[in-house]
Motif scaffolding. Structure first.
Motif, PDB file in Angstrom:
ATOM      1  N   PRO A   1      -7.067  -0.166  -5.440  1.00 31.35           N
ATOM      2  CA  PRO A   1      -7.975   0.524  -4.520  1.00 31.35           C
ATOM      3  C   PRO A   1      -7.244   0.957  -3.252  1.00 31.35           C
ATOM      4  O   PRO A   1      -6.399   0.232  -2.729  1.00 31.35           O
ATOM      5  CB  PRO A   1      -9.039  -0.524  -4.198  1.00 31.35           C
ATOM      6  CG  PRO A   1      -8.953  -1.520  -5.313  1.00 31.35           C
ATOM      7  CD  PRO A   1      -7.511  -1.531  -5.737  1.00 31.35           C
ATOM      8  N   GLN A   2      -7.574   2.169  -2.782  1.00 29.37           N
ATOM      9  CA  GLN A   2      -7.007   2.719  -1.543  1.00 29.37           C
ATOM     10  C   GLN A   2      -8.182   3.358  -0.799  1.00 29.37           C
ATOM     11  O   GLN A   2      -8.411   4.554  -0.928  1.00 29.37           O
ATOM     12  CB  GLN A   2      -5.953   3.781  -1.849  1.00 29.37           C
ATOM     13  CG  GLN A   2      -4.843   3.324  -2.761  1.00 29.37           C
ATOM     14  CD  GLN A   2      -3.660   2.786  -2.002  1.00 29.37           C
ATOM     15  OE1 GLN A   2      -3.204   3.379  -1.035  1.00 29.37           O
ATOM     16  NE2 GLN A   2      -3.171   1.656  -2.428  1.00 29.37           N
ATOM     17  N   GLY A   3      -8.953   2.560  -0.083  1.00 31.79           N
ATOM     18  CA  GLY A   3     -10.163   3.064   0.563  1.00 31.79           C
ATOM     19  C   GLY A   3     -11.177   3.439  -0.506  1.00 31.79           C
ATOM     20  O   GLY A   3     -11.452   2.638  -1.402  1.00 31.79           O
ATOM     21  N   ASP A   4     -11.696   4.686  -0.457  1.00 31.67           N
ATOM     22  CA  ASP A   4     -12.674   5.102  -1.457  1.00 31.67           C
ATOM     23  C   ASP A   4     -11.994   5.761  -2.668  1.00 31.67           C
ATOM     24  O   ASP A   4     -12.651   6.333  -3.519  1.00 31.67           O
ATOM     25  CB  ASP A   4     -13.712   6.054  -0.845  1.00 31.67           C
ATOM     26  CG  ASP A   4     -13.117   7.346  -0.332  1.00 31.67           C
ATOM     27  OD1 ASP A   4     -11.866   7.446  -0.212  1.00 31.67           O
ATOM     28  OD2 ASP A   4     -13.887   8.283  -0.041  1.00 31.67           O
ATOM     29  N   ARG A   5     -10.676   5.652  -2.722  1.00 31.89           N
ATOM     30  CA  ARG A   5      -9.915   6.211  -3.838  1.00 31.89           C
ATOM     31  C   ARG A   5      -9.165   5.092  -4.547  1.00 31.89           C
ATOM     32  O   ARG A   5      -9.138   3.951  -4.086  1.00 31.89           O
ATOM     33  CB  ARG A   5      -8.960   7.275  -3.310  1.00 31.89           C
ATOM     34  CG  ARG A   5      -9.782   8.383  -2.598  1.00 31.89           C
ATOM     35  CD  ARG A   5      -8.916   9.358  -1.904  1.00 31.89           C
ATOM     36  NE  ARG A   5      -8.652  10.458  -2.820  1.00 31.89           N
ATOM     37  CZ  ARG A   5      -7.831  11.447  -2.554  1.00 31.89           C
ATOM     38  NH1 ARG A   5      -7.185  11.477  -1.416  1.00 31.89           N
ATOM     39  NH2 ARG A   5      -7.644  12.417  -3.418  1.00 31.89           N
TER      40      ARG A   5
ATOM     41  N   PRO B   1      -8.592  -6.662 -16.373  1.00 35.05           N
ATOM     42  CA  PRO B   1      -9.609  -5.709 -15.906  1.00 35.05           C
ATOM     43  C   PRO B   1     -10.044  -5.999 -14.472  1.00 35.05           C
ATOM     44  O   PRO B   1     -10.185  -7.153 -14.119  1.00 35.05           O
ATOM     45  CB  PRO B   1     -10.778  -5.929 -16.864  1.00 35.05           C
ATOM     46  CG  PRO B   1     -10.231  -6.689 -18.021  1.00 35.05           C
ATOM     47  CD  PRO B   1      -9.042  -7.453 -17.504  1.00 35.05           C
ATOM     48  N   PRO B   2     -10.262  -5.003 -13.657  1.00 33.29           N
ATOM     49  CA  PRO B   2     -10.000  -3.575 -13.850  1.00 33.29           C
ATOM     50  C   PRO B   2      -8.704  -3.137 -13.171  1.00 33.29           C
ATOM     51  O   PRO B   2      -8.636  -2.052 -12.615  1.00 33.29           O
ATOM     52  CB  PRO B   2     -11.209  -2.929 -13.168  1.00 33.29           C
ATOM     53  CG  PRO B   2     -11.437  -3.818 -11.969  1.00 33.29           C
ATOM     54  CD  PRO B   2     -11.077  -5.220 -12.453  1.00 33.29           C
ATOM     55  N   ARG B   3      -7.689  -3.967 -13.198  1.00 36.20           N
ATOM     56  CA  ARG B   3      -6.470  -3.662 -12.443  1.00 36.20           C
ATOM     57  C   ARG B   3      -5.267  -3.277 -13.288  1.00 36.20           C
ATOM     58  O   ARG B   3      -4.425  -2.508 -12.840  1.00 36.20           O
ATOM     59  CB  ARG B   3      -6.095  -4.846 -11.562  1.00 36.20           C
ATOM     60  CG  ARG B   3      -7.202  -5.172 -10.577  1.00 36.20           C
ATOM     61  CD  ARG B   3      -6.681  -5.873  -9.371  1.00 36.20           C
ATOM     62  NE  ARG B   3      -7.751  -6.132  -8.432  1.00 36.20           N
ATOM     63  CZ  ARG B   3      -8.058  -5.347  -7.421  1.00 36.20           C
ATOM     64  NH1 ARG B   3      -7.387  -4.246  -7.214  1.00 36.20           N
ATOM     65  NH2 ARG B   3      -9.046  -5.657  -6.610  1.00 36.20           N
TER      66      ARG B   3
ATOM     67  N   MET C   1       0.841  -1.179   0.000  1.00 43.86           N
ATOM     68  CA  MET C   1       0.000   0.000   0.000  1.00 43.86           C
ATOM     69  C   MET C   1       0.887   1.244   0.000  1.00 43.86           C
ATOM     70  O   MET C   1       1.868   1.320   0.707  1.00 43.86           O
ATOM     71  CB  MET C   1      -0.897  -0.015   1.234  1.00 43.86           C
ATOM     72  CG  MET C   1      -1.999   0.978   1.187  1.00 43.86           C
ATOM     73  SD  MET C   1      -3.438   0.204   1.956  1.00 43.86           S
ATOM     74  CE  MET C   1      -4.563   1.533   1.878  1.00 43.86           C
ATOM     75  N   THR C   2       0.550   2.209  -0.807  1.00 46.97           N
ATOM     76  CA  THR C   2       1.327   3.427  -0.942  1.00 46.97           C
ATOM     77  C   THR C   2       1.079   4.356   0.243  1.00 46.97           C
ATOM     78  O   THR C   2      -0.040   4.494   0.713  1.00 46.97           O
ATOM     79  CB  THR C   2       0.932   4.141  -2.246  1.00 46.97           C
ATOM     80  OG1 THR C   2       1.246   3.288  -3.329  1.00 46.97           O
ATOM     81  CG2 THR C   2       1.656   5.447  -2.415  1.00 46.97           C
ATOM     82  N   ASP C   3       2.139   4.994   0.717  1.00 50.36           N
ATOM     83  CA  ASP C   3       1.996   6.006   1.765  1.00 50.36           C
ATOM     84  C   ASP C   3       1.429   7.258   1.105  1.00 50.36           C
ATOM     85  O   ASP C   3       2.123   7.974   0.395  1.00 50.36           O
ATOM     86  CB  ASP C   3       3.352   6.292   2.400  1.00 50.36           C
ATOM     87  CG  ASP C   3       3.281   7.357   3.486  1.00 50.36           C
ATOM     88  OD1 ASP C   3       2.169   7.853   3.774  1.00 50.36           O
ATOM     89  OD2 ASP C   3       4.340   7.685   4.041  1.00 50.36           O
TER      90      ASP C   3
ATOM     91  N   ARG D   1      -1.121   8.860  -9.481  1.00 50.93           N
ATOM     92  CA  ARG D   1      -2.184   9.773  -9.088  1.00 50.93           C
ATOM     93  C   ARG D   1      -3.178   9.016  -8.222  1.00 50.93           C
ATOM     94  O   ARG D   1      -3.523   7.864  -8.525  1.00 50.93           O
ATOM     95  CB  ARG D   1      -2.956  10.308 -10.295  1.00 50.93           C
ATOM     96  CG  ARG D   1      -2.314  11.413 -11.055  1.00 50.93           C
ATOM     97  CD  ARG D   1      -2.122  12.676 -10.216  1.00 50.93           C
ATOM     98  NE  ARG D   1      -1.495  13.714 -10.998  1.00 50.93           N
ATOM     99  CZ  ARG D   1      -0.219  13.743 -11.328  1.00 50.93           C
ATOM    100  NH1 ARG D   1       0.590  12.780 -10.946  1.00 50.93           N
ATOM    101  NH2 ARG D   1       0.266  14.727 -12.044  1.00 50.93           N
ATOM    102  N   LEU D   2      -3.650   9.669  -7.182  1.00 49.86           N
ATOM    103  CA  LEU D   2      -4.702   9.133  -6.334  1.00 49.86           C
ATOM    104  C   LEU D   2      -6.004   9.763  -6.810  1.00 49.86           C
ATOM    105  O   LEU D   2      -6.155  10.986  -6.779  1.00 49.86           O
ATOM    106  CB  LEU D   2      -4.416   9.474  -4.869  1.00 49.86           C
ATOM    107  CG  LEU D   2      -5.205   8.685  -3.848  1.00 49.86           C
ATOM    108  CD1 LEU D   2      -4.957   7.185  -3.985  1.00 49.86           C
ATOM    109  CD2 LEU D   2      -4.828   9.145  -2.448  1.00 49.86           C
ATOM    110  N   LEU D   3      -6.912   8.937  -7.307  1.00 51.39           N
ATOM    111  CA  LEU D   3      -8.132   9.413  -7.956  1.00 51.39           C
ATOM    112  C   LEU D   3      -9.375   8.976  -7.187  1.00 51.39           C
ATOM    113  O   LEU D   3      -9.361   7.949  -6.504  1.00 51.39           O
ATOM    114  CB  LEU D   3      -8.201   8.852  -9.379  1.00 51.39           C
ATOM    115  CG  LEU D   3      -7.022   9.212 -10.286  1.00 51.39           C
ATOM    116  CD1 LEU D   3      -7.049   8.367 -11.549  1.00 51.39           C
ATOM    117  CD2 LEU D   3      -7.038  10.694 -10.607  1.00 51.39           C
TER     118      LEU D   3
END
Length: 177
Positions: A114-118, A94-96, A1-3, A23-25
Motif C-alpha cells: 500500500p502507498q496511500g490510496d494506491r 494474501p494480500p501481499r 517506501m518507493t519514491d 506499477r502504481l495502481l
C-alpha cells in the motif's frame, strides 16, 4: 517506501537473469489482489485460470491476448491465438505476495505494498534463460501491466499487440546484448 516520483514503467534487470517491473495502481490492496488471483479479473489483463489459494496447488494459465484490447492489433508471427502454461503456486501471503512457477524460468512473484490510496505492484521474473526471452518477457509484462493499470483506472487500454511490438524494440535498446 518507493519514491513515486522516480517510478519508471520499464522493467529493469536487478540481476543478470532477473527482471523487475513496478506499477502504481489504484487501491485498495484487496482490489489489486483480486486482479491477480481471480480468473475473471486476471483474464482482462493477463491470462485466465482458476487459482486454488494453496501453496503447491496447480494452476493453468490461458492467454488470449487478442481479447485484451479492442482492436487487438496484429498478432506477431509465431504467436498462437491461445497459449496455455501449467504452473504451480510456490508462495502465498494474501494480500501481499503471490509467487508461481513459470515455464522454464525461475518463476514470477507479485508483491503488493500500500502507498496511500494506491498500491505498488512489483513483478519479479527470475532466472530468464537468455536475452531473447528477456526481451519477450520484458515487453510482455510491460504491455500486460499497462492494460491492468488502464482497466483498474476505468480506461480503455491501447492495442495489446501494437504496444508489445513497440515495447520489444524499447527493451532491445535497454537490455544489454
Amino acid at each position: 517506501m518507493t519514491d513515486l516520483a522516480t517510478l519508471d514503467a520499464y522493467g529493469v534487470l536487478t540481476e543478470p537473469a532477473t527482471l523487475k517491473i513496478e506499477r502504481l495502481l489504484p487501491g485498495p490492496i484487496d482490489r489489486v489482489w483480486a486482479y491477480l488471483t481471480q480468473s475473471e479479473l486476471r483474464r482482462q489483463w493477463l491470462a485466465a485460470g482458476h487459482m486454488e489459494m494453496t501453496v503447491g496447488a496447480p494452476l493453468e494459465l490461458v492467454w488470449r491476448n487478442d481479447e485484451l484490447s479492442d482492436p487487438p492489433g496484429q498478432r506477431p508471427a509465431g504467436f498462437p491465438e491461445e497459449q496455455r502454461m501449467q504452473s504451480r503456486i510456490t508462495e502465498l501471503d494474501p494480500p501481499r505476495k503471490l509467487a508461481i512457477s513459470w515455464g522454464n524460468t525461475g518463476g514470477v512473484s507479485f508483491a503488493l505494498e500500500p502507498q496511500g490510496d494506491r498500491v505498488l505492484l512489483t513483478v519479479t521474473h527470475r532466472r530468464l534463460p537468455d536475452r531473447a526471452t528477456m526481451l519477450n518477457i520484458g515487453a510482455g509484462w510491460h504491455a500486460h501491466l499497462d492494460i491492468l493499470a488502464a482497466r483498474m483506472s476505468g480506461q480503455e487500454p491501447g492495442s495489446f499487440w501494437e504496444s508489445w511490438a513497440r515495447l520489444k524494440g524499447d527493451y532491445e535498446r535497454r537490455i544489454p546484448a
